[in-house]
Design a protein around this motif. Structure first.
Motif, mmCIF file in Angstrom:
data_model
loop_
_atom_site.group_PDB
_atom_site.id
_atom_site.type_symbol
_atom_site.label_atom_id
_atom_site.label_comp_id
_atom_site.label_asym_id
_atom_site.label_seq_id
_atom_site.Cartn_x
_atom_site.Cartn_y
_atom_site.Cartn_z
ATOM 1 N N LEU A 168 15.254 9.129 2.731
ATOM 2 C CA LEU A 168 15.471 7.876 1.993
ATOM 3 C C LEU A 168 16.347 8.085 0.752
ATOM 4 O O LEU A 168 16.091 8.977 -0.046
ATOM 5 C CB LEU A 168 14.121 7.280 1.563
ATOM 6 C CG LEU A 168 14.215 5.988 0.738
ATOM 7 C CD1 LEU A 168 14.682 4.831 1.603
ATOM 8 C CD2 LEU A 168 12.885 5.660 0.082
ATOM 9 N N GLY A 169 17.357 7.299 0.637
ATOM 10 C CA GLY A 169 18.214 7.360 -0.549
ATOM 11 C C GLY A 169 19.144 8.554 -0.577
ATOM 12 O O GLY A 169 19.825 8.786 -1.566
ATOM 13 N N GLY A 207 0.812 -1.215 0.000
ATOM 14 C CA GLY A 207 0.000 0.000 0.000
ATOM 15 C C GLY A 207 0.846 1.266 0.000
ATOM 16 O O GLY A 207 0.553 2.226 0.707
ATOM 17 N N GLU A 208 1.903 1.246 -0.767
ATOM 18 C CA GLU A 208 2.829 2.379 -0.749
ATOM 19 C C GLU A 208 2.317 3.556 -1.566
ATOM 20 O O GLU A 208 1.597 3.377 -2.546
ATOM 21 C CB GLU A 208 4.187 1.934 -1.316
ATOM 22 C CG GLU A 208 4.967 1.069 -0.350
ATOM 23 C CD GLU A 208 6.262 0.533 -0.938
ATOM 24 O OE1 GLU A 208 7.006 -0.117 -0.193
ATOM 25 O OE2 GLU A 208 6.519 0.763 -2.133
ATOM 26 N N PRO A 209 2.735 4.765 -1.191
ATOM 27 C CA PRO A 209 2.366 5.942 -1.977
ATOM 28 C C PRO A 209 3.110 5.957 -3.316
ATOM 29 O O PRO A 209 4.105 5.260 -3.489
ATOM 30 C CB PRO A 209 2.814 7.112 -1.103
ATOM 31 C CG PRO A 209 3.872 6.545 -0.211
ATOM 32 C CD PRO A 209 3.513 5.102 -0.003
ATOM 33 N N LEU A 255 6.979 6.469 -3.716
ATOM 34 C CA LEU A 255 7.861 5.353 -3.390
ATOM 35 C C LEU A 255 7.889 4.323 -4.525
ATOM 36 O O LEU A 255 8.948 3.813 -4.891
ATOM 37 C CB LEU A 255 7.420 4.706 -2.071
ATOM 38 C CG LEU A 255 8.416 3.742 -1.439
ATOM 39 C CD1 LEU A 255 9.816 4.355 -1.337
ATOM 40 C CD2 LEU A 255 7.944 3.302 -0.050
ATOM 41 N N LEU A 256 6.715 4.090 -5.094
ATOM 42 C CA LEU A 256 6.669 3.193 -6.248
ATOM 43 C C LEU A 256 7.558 3.754 -7.361
ATOM 44 O O LEU A 256 8.334 3.048 -7.997
ATOM 45 C CB LEU A 256 5.231 3.030 -6.752
ATOM 46 C CG LEU A 256 5.116 2.266 -8.079
ATOM 47 C CD1 LEU A 256 5.611 0.831 -7.948
ATOM 48 C CD2 LEU A 256 3.689 2.294 -8.613
ATOM 49 N N ASP A 257 7.421 5.045 -7.540
ATOM 50 C CA ASP A 257 8.186 5.715 -8.572
ATOM 51 C C ASP A 257 9.697 5.530 -8.329
ATOM 52 O O ASP A 257 10.470 5.241 -9.241
ATOM 53 C CB ASP A 257 7.817 7.200 -8.537
ATOM 54 C CG ASP A 257 8.398 7.935 -9.722
ATOM 55 O OD1 ASP A 257 8.295 7.386 -10.842
ATOM 56 O OD2 ASP A 257 8.970 9.026 -9.520
ATOM 57 N N TRP A 258 10.073 5.665 -7.098
ATOM 58 C CA TRP A 258 11.480 5.522 -6.704
ATOM 59 C C TRP A 258 11.960 4.099 -6.969
ATOM 60 O O TRP A 258 13.027 3.873 -7.520
ATOM 61 C CB TRP A 258 11.592 5.872 -5.216
ATOM 62 C CG TRP A 258 12.988 6.108 -4.729
ATOM 63 C CD1 TRP A 258 13.765 7.204 -4.969
ATOM 64 C CD2 TRP A 258 13.759 5.230 -3.901
ATOM 65 N NE1 TRP A 258 14.977 7.067 -4.340
ATOM 66 C CE2 TRP A 258 15.002 5.866 -3.670
ATOM 67 C CE3 TRP A 258 13.522 3.978 -3.327
ATOM 68 C CZ2 TRP A 258 16.003 5.285 -2.891
ATOM 69 C CZ3 TRP A 258 14.522 3.409 -2.548
ATOM 70 C CH2 TRP A 258 15.750 4.058 -2.338
ATOM 71 N N SER A 277 16.855 -1.253 -3.680
ATOM 72 C CA SER A 277 15.963 -0.097 -3.788
ATOM 73 C C SER A 277 14.709 -0.452 -4.582
ATOM 74 O O SER A 277 13.623 0.065 -4.318
ATOM 75 C CB SER A 277 16.680 1.070 -4.466
ATOM 76 O OG SER A 277 17.844 1.396 -3.737
ATOM 77 N N ALA A 278 14.858 -1.324 -5.548
ATOM 78 C CA ALA A 278 13.707 -1.705 -6.370
ATOM 79 C C ALA A 278 12.775 -2.657 -5.637
ATOM 80 O O ALA A 278 11.557 -2.534 -5.722
ATOM 81 C CB ALA A 278 14.193 -2.343 -7.675
#
Ligand SMILES: Nc1ncnc2c1ncn2[C@@H]1O[C@H](COP(=O)(O)OP(=O)(O)OP(=O)(O)O)[C@@H](O)[C@H]1O
Ligand SMILES: [Mg+2]
Lengths: 481, 250
Positions: free
Chosen positions: A169-170, A46-48, A51-54, A185-186
């Motif tokens: 993050l990162g 359920g990530e925003p 974060l998916l984009d990252w 990270s992926a």
């Protein structure tokens, strides 16, 4: 967000939904890595979107990379399509009783003096819902909460402290950093998030031990620790008990951020399954750990005791950005049987009067291969920087190996660097001398090894030091005789 | 308490002990003298079970047990102590930690209770004073960076701590200055209790002025060439070994 990115997001959303529905039944995906899998992991948690984009950017970057080959470790190529990336939290099969557990594993637990109840937990045996540590952890959490300290699983933090997490993050280990960090990270499954606000001294050692159930996050953990101005925290990673693990690759990322006058102490006692005497099985531990001393007078201290894993590839590092900041690295690494360890640290001096200390103790036995790889870089800006490096190797027997590969780059003439390195062997003379005093051969070796590691054990919290010592003893069993 | 009968031993392909016979009563202090290379240290290693020293013939009984059947550490726990001619350095391990482990290993094997930290420190202090060793030196890492004489003194401290039934002192006097020789000898004498047997290997009469032996054996070419009282040592001092070597060769 640009419109083309939105399109990707839309598309991603649809794709992921399909993937999700088919997989929700089994709660695992078939082995293999693709954008779908990355989306699935993110969706499942359920990530925003950010974060998916990252994750996706990391995945696409990973596709352009090849595994590093510079480390002195050898293993057959890893088939990344043969790994299930949604087996986290790890699908350990629950066993009904201790009778079903590998007796050799139980023997080791016994030697370590681990209480029966914990033995059960560690071995993945179902335990009653009411477990002491759980309630203890809850009590601690409440107390920490009152002080503003956040200590939670990564997934939980994404939901409850998203903005804070996003801010850091990162920023220490960017998703482009290296092959394994990029992969992490992926697809990272879970991990820990610690935040200690300005001026707060965290009153207890934070340990994943207290969250042992949650800590089963599988191969791709991600930890982020932030200490604000003047804050202090001591973090203990991993449980000190040996864990058998079916998984082969373990690629974790740890990021630490210390602001002005903050201090982070990070201790690890790592004892993953090292494989058997012939070198079959065991964990490939490819970990990226890095701390940023962002603030003036900040301090980051890494202490590690590495006794497990078939292959260790690990270089906890410090970026000494703030003026007068301090980085420390204390390490004991052991390779027995066919274990290979390529480990060390990087100390990057950027700020003025920054100082770093490196104490590395490598022990090789059996056919073990051990490499210390360290970099000390003094940038032009690092006026008056200092480094002290001590790098000792101890060999048990004639078939093991130890190498030291120090890299030093100095761009400021005011820097002062000291480097000491020794290689020694437990000689037959020493062994006989100890035995002539009544010590059994194994006790003699343990005594000498403990003496060798003393300087590092001193940096560990008390209980941890005791367990580390026991672990070494267990790991060295059969190394002589 | 120690009966060595027709002992033959070799190192690699070289026979060194060639039919050595020697008996030691409880409480007896025997000096072993003899030319360089005659096999004195070899005897001490064979008795203490050093790997690489192969017994080809003969027997050794210690306290009624077959000593040669035991591992080096078992022999030590059974009460055989060797003060090394060249003590070994064990860097990183403090003398106290080392000795506590050793003392308790021996006590355990002898059915005595293990010493706790307090009891151990008390014993350690007593014995340290007995052998006249400085506080600072006694707490350092085992023999690490010790001078030759300091190492020898540390051997005697360990002997005092471990309370052996049989102590073999291999040239403990060499490398000691005059005061140290006196202090160490006093320490050794204090450990003479009518029960403990000692084999004192030395080249010099002056040690035997301090540690007065009950018997003197002369080892020549892997065998006991002569046995006598303390006056034999004085005779050797005067005449050297040639006459014994000639006798042995004849
Ligand atoms: N490891 C070895 N390999 C070959 N020969 C050896 C070995 N150790 C001892 N020897 C030989 O055995 C013989 C006896 O040596 P040992 O050390 O017992 O003599 P020693 O009587 O103690 O002499 P010293 O008075 O010089 O101490 C010597 O000739 C020596 O060279
Ligand atoms: Mg000798």
């Amino acid at each position: 967000m640009s419109s083309s990115a939105e399109t990707i997001q839309d598309f991603a959303g649809r794709r992921y939904q399909a993937g999700f529905i088919t997989d929700i039944e089994s709660d695992t995906v078939a082995p293999g890595l693709s954008e779908d899998v990355v989306r699935l992991i993110s969706a499942k948690k359920g990530e925003p979107e950010w974060l998916l984009d990252w994750r996706l950017r990391a995945y696409r970057h990973w596709l352009t990379l090849t595994p590093p080959t510079w480390a002195h470790v050898h293993h057959p190529p890893i088939d990344y399509q043969d790994i299930s990336y949604y087996s986290a939290p790890k699908q350990k099969q629950k066993l009904e009783s201790l009778d079903e557990v590998d007796p050799e594993l139980l023997r080791t637990y016994e030697k370590l003096g681990i209480p029966l109840l914990e033995q059960k937990m560690l071995a993945g045996v179902a335990v009653d819902a009411v477990f002491d540590s759980v309630s203890v952890a809850t009590t601690f959490k409440k107390k920490l909460g009152e002080m503003g300290v956040i200590f939670s699983s990564f997934s939980e933090a994404v939901k409850e402290h998203g903005e804070l997490l996003r801010k850091y993050l990162g920023t220490v280990v960017p998703y482009t950093d290296n092959y394994y960090a990029t992969l992490n990270s992926a697809v990272f499954s879970d991990g820990s998030f610690v935040f200690v606000p300005k001026g707060v001294r965290c009153p207890m050692e934070l340990s994943t031990y207290f969250r042992i159930n949650e800590a089963r996050t599988g191969q791709f953990e991600r930890t982020l620790i932030v200490a604000e101005e003047g804050a202090y925290v001591s973090y203990l990673e991993g449980c000190t008990a040996p864990q058998r693990d079916e998984n082969q690759l373990h690629a974790a990322v740890v990021e630490l951020v210390a602001l002005d006058d903050a201090e982070i102490k990070y201790s690890t006692v790592q004892n993953w399954y090292p494989g058997d005497e012939e070198g079959k099985g065991g964990i490939y531990n490819f970990v990226t750990k890095r701390g940023a001393c962002r603030g003036d007078r900040s301090k980051i201290s890494w202490t590690q005791v590495e006794t497990g894993s078939a292959i260790t590839w690990k270089y906890p590092s410090c970026i000494l950005q703030g003026d007068d900041s301090v980085g420390e690295f204390y390490s004991v690494a052991l390779s027995n049987h066919r274990q290979q360890a390529d480990t060390g640290t990087k100390m990057i001096h950027l700020g003025k009067r920054t100082s770093s200390t490196i104490v590395s103790k490598g022990i090789s036995a059996g056919h073990g291969v051990q490499t210390y790889r360290g970099l000390v870089r003094i940038a032009k800006s690092a006026e008056g920087a200092r480094n002290y490096t001590q790098c000792d190797s101890l060999l048990l027997g004639d078939r093991c190996k130890a190498d030291t590969v120090p890299y030093i780059e100095v761009q400021n003439a005011t820097a002062r660097l000291e480097h000491e390195a020794t290689t020694s062997k437990i000689s037959d003379d020493q062994l006989f001398y100890c035995m002539q005093r009544g010590l059994a051969a194994e006790d003699a070796v343990n005594l000498i090894v403990n003496g060798f590691c003393k300087r590092v054990f001193r940096e560990l919290p008390m209980e941890f030091a005791v367990e580390a010592q026991k672990l070494l003893e267990v790991s060295l069993e059969g190394a002589v005789g | 308490m120690l009966e060595i009968d027709n002992l033959h031993a070799r190192v690699g392909d070289t026979p060194i002990l060639k039919g050595l016979t020697l008996t030691l009563r409880p409480g007896e202090v025997a000096a072993i003298m003899g030319p360089n290379g005659s096999g004195k240290s070899t005897l001490s290693y064979v008795l203490s079970g050093r790997p690489g020293y192969e017994v080809t013939e003969g027997t050794v009984r210690f306290d009624g047990q077959d000593l040669l059947a035991m591992e080096a550490d078992e022999r030590a726990r059974a009460g055989v102590f060797l003060a090394f001619q060249y003590p070994v350095e064990v860097p990183g391990v403090s003398n106290k930690v080392f000795l506590k482990a050793a003392v308790n290993a021996c006590r355990k094997a002898r059915g005595q209770g293990e010493l706790d930290a307090y009891e151990f420190l008390k014993l350690f202090e007593d014995k340290r004073k007995l052998v006249g060793m400085g506080k600072e030196l006694a707490s350092r890492e085992v023999n690490s960076g010790f001078s030759g004489g300091e190492k020898k003194r540390n051997e005697i401290l360990q002997m005092a701590m471990l309370d052996p039934k049989l102590a073999i002192l291999d040239e403990t006097d060499s490398g000691l200055d005059i005061d140290a020789l006196k202090a160490v000898s006093e320490g050794v004498n204090a450990l003479r209790d009518g029960e403990r047997a000692m084999l004192v290997i030395t080249h010099y009469q002056r040690l035997l002025d301090h540690i007065v032996p009950d018997t003197v054996h002369v080892l020549v070419d892997g065998r006991i060439a002569r046995t006598g009282g303390r006056e034999l040592a004085l005779e050797l001092e005067e005449r050297g070994y040639d006459w014994l070597k000639a006798e042995a060769a004849a």
